[in-house]
Design a protein around this motif. Structure first.
Motif, PDB file in Angstrom:
ATOM      1  N   ALA A 153     -10.920   2.668 -45.203  1.00 17.99           N
ATOM      2  CA  ALA A 153     -11.822   3.784 -45.484  1.00 17.99           C
ATOM      3  C   ALA A 153     -12.015   4.695 -44.276  1.00 17.99           C
ATOM      4  O   ALA A 153     -12.265   5.892 -44.439  1.00 17.99           O
ATOM      5  CB  ALA A 153     -13.174   3.242 -45.952  1.00 17.99           C
ATOM      6  N   ASP A 154     -11.851   4.144 -43.087  1.00 13.88           N
ATOM      7  CA  ASP A 154     -12.080   4.935 -41.870  1.00 13.88           C
ATOM      8  C   ASP A 154     -10.829   5.645 -41.378  1.00 13.88           C
ATOM      9  O   ASP A 154     -10.843   6.273 -40.317  1.00 13.88           O
ATOM     10  CB  ASP A 154     -12.624   4.042 -40.761  1.00 13.88           C
ATOM     11  CG  ASP A 154     -11.657   2.916 -40.382  1.00 13.88           C
ATOM     12  OD1 ASP A 154     -10.822   2.544 -41.233  1.00 13.88           O
ATOM     13  OD2 ASP A 154     -11.749   2.415 -39.242  1.00 13.88           O
ATOM     14  N   LYS A 155      -9.724   5.580 -42.152  1.00  8.50           N
ATOM     15  CA  LYS A 155      -8.457   6.168 -41.695  1.00  8.50           C
ATOM     16  C   LYS A 155      -8.061   7.416 -42.482  1.00  8.50           C
ATOM     17  O   LYS A 155      -6.933   7.897 -42.345  1.00  8.50           O
ATOM     18  CB  LYS A 155      -7.335   5.130 -41.811  1.00  8.50           C
ATOM     19  CG  LYS A 155      -7.558   3.865 -40.989  1.00  8.50           C
ATOM     20  CD  LYS A 155      -7.607   4.153 -39.499  1.00  8.50           C
ATOM     21  CE  LYS A 155      -7.735   2.853 -38.704  1.00  8.50           C
ATOM     22  NZ  LYS A 155      -7.838   3.109 -37.250  1.00  8.50           N
ATOM     23  N   ALA A 156      -8.959   7.991 -43.250  1.00  6.15           N
ATOM     24  CA  ALA A 156      -8.603   9.128 -44.104  1.00  6.15           C
ATOM     25  C   ALA A 156      -8.050  10.304 -43.311  1.00  6.15           C
ATOM     26  O   ALA A 156      -7.132  11.000 -43.764  1.00  6.15           O
ATOM     27  CB  ALA A 156      -9.819   9.565 -44.925  1.00  6.15           C
ATOM     28  N   ASP A 157      -8.590  10.541 -42.133  1.00  8.95           N
ATOM     29  CA  ASP A 157      -8.181  11.708 -41.347  1.00  8.95           C
ATOM     30  C   ASP A 157      -7.067  11.393 -40.357  1.00  8.95           C
ATOM     31  O   ASP A 157      -6.580  12.300 -39.666  1.00  8.95           O
ATOM     32  CB  ASP A 157      -9.385  12.276 -40.591  1.00  8.95           C
ATOM     33  CG  ASP A 157     -10.454  12.812 -41.539  1.00  8.95           C
ATOM     34  OD1 ASP A 157     -10.086  13.320 -42.618  1.00  8.95           O
ATOM     35  OD2 ASP A 157     -11.653  12.691 -41.211  1.00  8.95           O
ATOM     36  N   ALA A 158      -6.657  10.134 -40.274  1.00 11.45           N
ATOM     37  CA  ALA A 158      -5.587   9.762 -39.350  1.00 11.45           C
ATOM     38  C   ALA A 158      -4.237  10.188 -39.913  1.00 11.45           C
ATOM     39  O   ALA A 158      -4.080  10.425 -41.116  1.00 11.45           O
ATOM     40  CB  ALA A 158      -5.605   8.255 -39.125  1.00 11.45           C
ATOM     41  N   HIS A 159      -3.255  10.283 -39.009  1.00  9.58           N
ATOM     42  CA  HIS A 159      -1.878  10.534 -39.428  1.00  9.58           C
ATOM     43  C   HIS A 159      -1.097   9.226 -39.376  1.00  9.58           C
ATOM     44  O   HIS A 159      -1.450   8.316 -38.605  1.00  9.58           O
ATOM     45  CB  HIS A 159      -1.232  11.604 -38.543  1.00  9.58           C
ATOM     46  CG  HIS A 159      -1.631  12.995 -38.911  1.00  9.58           C
ATOM     47  ND1 HIS A 159      -2.903  13.482 -38.683  1.00  9.58           N
ATOM     48  CD2 HIS A 159      -0.949  14.002 -39.515  1.00  9.58           C
ATOM     49  CE1 HIS A 159      -2.986  14.734 -39.115  1.00  9.58           C
ATOM     50  NE2 HIS A 159      -1.815  15.067 -39.640  1.00  9.58           N
TER      51      HIS A 159
END
Length: 278
Positions: A153-159
């Protein structure tokens, strides 16, 4: 392979409550495939009921991954029948027909095939928006829920490049789920992972099976296949040598070749764990 700690199997939750217990979602009958003069599949018969998890096991080069590619139309066999929920896969000749079929069949490959220039959230929303016509708000809402499901859930903005291999494969699974497929094919999805990240991916797949997602898995993870599978098919040389319930195949196989394969596979598994502990 490191020793995996898999959760106890939960009670099955039928994702299709109106489906009968004997409702066959996928069937292959007498499927043959050759490349030039080299036969690859020699009369494959296989059936998967809605809500089942089925594993295909066997030595490398026995035709396991080729079966998956025939199911979703990536490869066209020369003979035989393949049906997914009544749809004749071999009859889907045009691009629109194949696209419609693949909306219903998810495929998670060995390699993650994520778009490196897009964020994780964008990787999950691009196909539902462009292929299924969902609004951005709906697609993003689904994507966030699926990322929570695969514990990212905390990786939505990661590439993708900022994620571990296991995290990227879980994103790939979430991306497949975003299309809400009837059937998901998993092709050796842990083979490219570090041993330390294998368990996190297998746990996600196990939870999907427990929820009633219909799955067909090609895997060398024998302990996992035994735990997750309703039915197991052992292939060698392009034929299905033996198939049956997981408890029968792993506990008391009737074919000598199946028995030898499992003995060797389990021996390699134990040896690998001992070496890594040393």
């Amino acid at each position: 392979m490191t020793e995996l700690i898999l959760p106890a199997r939960a009670a099955r939750i039928d994702i299709a409550p109106n489906a009968r217990a004997n409702d066959v979602l996928l069937s292959l009958r007498d499927v043959h495939l050759s490349y030039v003069d080299t036969p690859v599949l020699k009369g494959i018969d296989l059936a998967v009921r809605r809500g089942e998890a089925v594993s295909i096991i066997g030595p490398s080069g026995s035709g396991k991954s080729t079966i998956l590619r025939c199911i979703n139309g990536l490869i066209a066999p020369q003979r035989g029948e393949i049906h997914v929920d009544g749809i004749d896969v071999r009859a889907q000749k045009t691009d629109p027909q194949r696209i419609a079929l693949r909306k219903r069949i998810g495929f998670v490959f060995q390699q993650y095939n994520l778009f490196p220039h897009l964020s994780v959230l964008e990787n999950l929303t691009i196909a539902p928006m462009r292929v299924l016509g969902r609004s951005r708000a709906e697609a993003e809402s689904d994507a966030h829920a699926l990322l929570a499901k695969v514990r990212l859930a905390d990786k939505a903005d990661a590439h993708p490049g900022a994620l571990s291999g296991g995290q990227q494969q879980r994103v790939a699974i979430a991306r497949t789920l975003a299309m809400r497929p009837d059937l998901i094919l998993f092709d050796e999805v842990t083979s490219a992972l570090d041993p330390e990240t294998v368990g996190e991916v297998l746990n996600v797949i196990g939870e999907l099976a427990d929820e009633g997602q219909t799955c067909v898995l090609v895997t060398h993870e024998m302990r996992f296949a035994e735990d997750i599978s309703d039915e197991v098919f052992f292939t060698e040389g392009g034929v299905i040598v033996e198939h049956g319930r997981a408890a029968q195949i792993f506990g008391n196989p009737s074919n000598d070749r199946t028995r030898l394969f499992l003995q060797r596979a389990r021996g390699e598994d134990r040896a690998g764990r001992v070496r890594r502990r040393a």
